[in-house]
Design an enzyme around this catalytic site. Structure first.
Site, short mmCIF file in Angstrom:
data_model
loop_
_atom_site.label_atom_id
_atom_site.label_comp_id
_atom_site.label_asym_id
_atom_site.label_seq_id
_atom_site.Cartn_x
_atom_site.Cartn_y
_atom_site.Cartn_z
N GLN A 103 41.62 112.71 51.62
CA GLN A 103 41.51 114.15 51.88
C GLN A 103 42.25 114.58 53.13
OE1 GLN A 103 37.24 114.88 53.72
NE2 GLN A 103 37.07 113.51 51.95
N HIS A 105 42.29 118.32 55.75
CA HIS A 105 41.68 119.62 56.04
C HIS A 105 42.75 120.58 56.58
CE1 HIS A 105 37.97 117.58 55.40
NE2 HIS A 105 38.09 116.84 56.48
N GLU A 140 37.05 117.25 62.79
CA GLU A 140 35.81 116.48 62.83
C GLU A 140 35.97 115.26 63.74
OE1 GLU A 140 35.50 116.05 58.61
OE2 GLU A 140 36.76 114.26 58.54
N HIS A 268 43.02 111.23 55.52
CA HIS A 268 42.03 110.22 55.89
C HIS A 268 41.03 110.00 54.75
CE1 HIS A 268 40.20 114.11 56.93
NE2 HIS A 268 39.03 113.53 56.69
N ARG A 287 41.71 117.39 48.28
CA ARG A 287 41.57 115.98 47.87
C ARG A 287 42.79 115.47 47.12
NH1 ARG A 287 36.64 118.53 47.11
NH2 ARG A 287 34.95 117.73 48.42
#
Length: 408
Positions: A103, A105, A140, A268, A287
């Site tokens: 995935q 972001h 994150e 990642h 994804r």
């Protein structure tokens, strides 16, 4: 004016039972039975509208999302409310038994564009093929609670050339990679037809399973994870193109207490282990494989950073006796680990809405509130508190850097 006791409130999170989760770690942490062996994948602490935490008090329980909606400045602080309009982070405990999807972001700017475009198309928010669930970015950070393995960014050019030379099934790609580079190579394998993917990788998968069974490879080798993935797949299933990413990305091992930050555009995937995760309050995930969920290769390619990445493992910085902070290059969140023992206490004043969870041992806050392992608490802005422990105790704290503490 709020009493000090009104600013320190027990918090109960929400469990997410995703199929990739383990059945023991999170139930053990929370002190609940799981006789049915359901997967306990994530424990959410925050105000995400899809699974908000509950504030637990003698006056009755309340959704954290509702409490912030009704009293935003009191709950968030003036600066955080003006900057974000909501609690800007989501705090989690994860137990990764089976690897997660490949995935990426998006940036905040691209998330806003993507969300608005899908809204204009009339795609329902809960549609399986919807990419953008909100207008926010999703950087994150994770801190390992156990040995933790993940994929993080593309390998160096030299490492990729070596890989393409050594893996027989990949030899055919070497001249193309030398000529066109990593983006062209990744686009080629990600857009390849399924029949071609299966034909190319069938022998590789069989070899990986055999090597793992023989015990001649360990988790630092991509083939180990290929075999691990296929231990959970049904017989005769198509070969997943996510296998290319297992080979092309860096395989990273974290020891307990080590952390890694993952910003927009870094491809990642979590592979295995338990961690504490803190992210921007978003659910935007693009994804590219190793999942039964929606895959959108063109959108993934559009937002991926095609540069070699040297994973930066964070050991944290000691800022106060007992407290280690893991620096994150975003304004949305900060995270620290507090380790106490008998004789060592921790005193602070909350500058934003803080959430703390005990992951080991037990703690006493202001000689009045006892927290056992797995229990969490919300500290409202302006709360002044001291944490004591009678033995070894570990607490993780989420906060907003530079938040306002001028709330009474």
């Amino acid at each position: 004016m709020q009493q000090q006791s009104d600013k320190i409130i027990r918090l109960q999170g929400k469990v997410q039972h995703y199929a990739w989760g383990g059945a023991e770690f999170i139930p053990g942490l929370l002190g609940i039975s799981n006789e049915q062996k359901k997967p306990f994948a994530e424990y959410w602490m925050g105000a995400h509208p899809s699974a908000p935490s509950e504030l637990i008090s003698s006056k009755g329980n309340q959704s954290l999302y509702e409490a912030i909606s009704y009293h935003p400045v009191t709950m968030l602080g003036e600066k955080v409310y003006q900057a974000f309009g909501e609690l800007p982070y989501l705090f989690k405990v994860l137990d990764v038994k089976q690897m997660l999807s490949i995935q990426v972001h998006p940036t905040k700017e691209e998330a806003e564009k993507g969300y608005d475009a899908e809204e204009a198309e009339g795609i329902p928010l809960n549609a399986p093929h919807r990419n953008y669930k909100d207008r926010n970015h999703k950087p994150e950070v994770m801190v390992a609670l156990s040995e933790f393995w993940l994929l993080h960014g593309f390998k160096s050019k030299a490492a990729l050339e070596k890989l393409l030379s050594e893996v027989p099934e990949f030899n055919v790609f070497l001249p193309y990679f030398k000529k066109a580079g990593v983006k062209a190579l990744y686009q080629l394998v990600m857009e390849m037809g399924q029949a071609e993917v299966s034909a190319l990788l069938a022998t590789l998968v069989k070899r990986a399973i055999r090597l793992k069974q023989e015990g001649t490879i360990d988790p630092s080798h991509p083939a180990w994870w290929v075999a691990e993935w296929y231990a959970y797949q049904p017989e005769g299933a198509d070969i997943d193109r996510g296998i290319f990413s297992i080979y092309f990305f860096n395989i990273v091992r974290l020891s307990p207490g080590q952390a890694i930050f993952q910003g927009a555009g870094i491809p990642h995937a979590y592979l295995q282990g338990q961690n504490i995760e803190l992210m921007a309050n978003s659910d935007n995930v693009l994804r590219g494989g190793l999942t039964s969920k929606h895959i959108d290769v063109p959108e993934l390619m559009k937002h991926t950073i095609f540069e070699e990445v040297v994973p930066e493992i964070l050991n944290g910085k000691t800022v106060l006796p007992g407290e280690t902070v893991y620096p994150c290059p975003v304004p949305d969140f900060g995270i620290s680990k507090i380790e106490l023992n008998s004789g060592l206490s921790y005193t602070s004043r909350a500058a934003s809405l803080e959430i703390c969870i005990v992951t080991d041992g037990g703690a006493l806050i202001d000689n009045s509130l006892v927290l056992k392992r797995g229990e969490a608490v919300a500290m409202l802005p302006g709360a002044e508190y001291t944490i004591y422990a009678s033995g070894p105790c570990t607490i993780f704290k989420a906060f907003v850097p530079g938040g306002s503490s001028d709330v009474e």
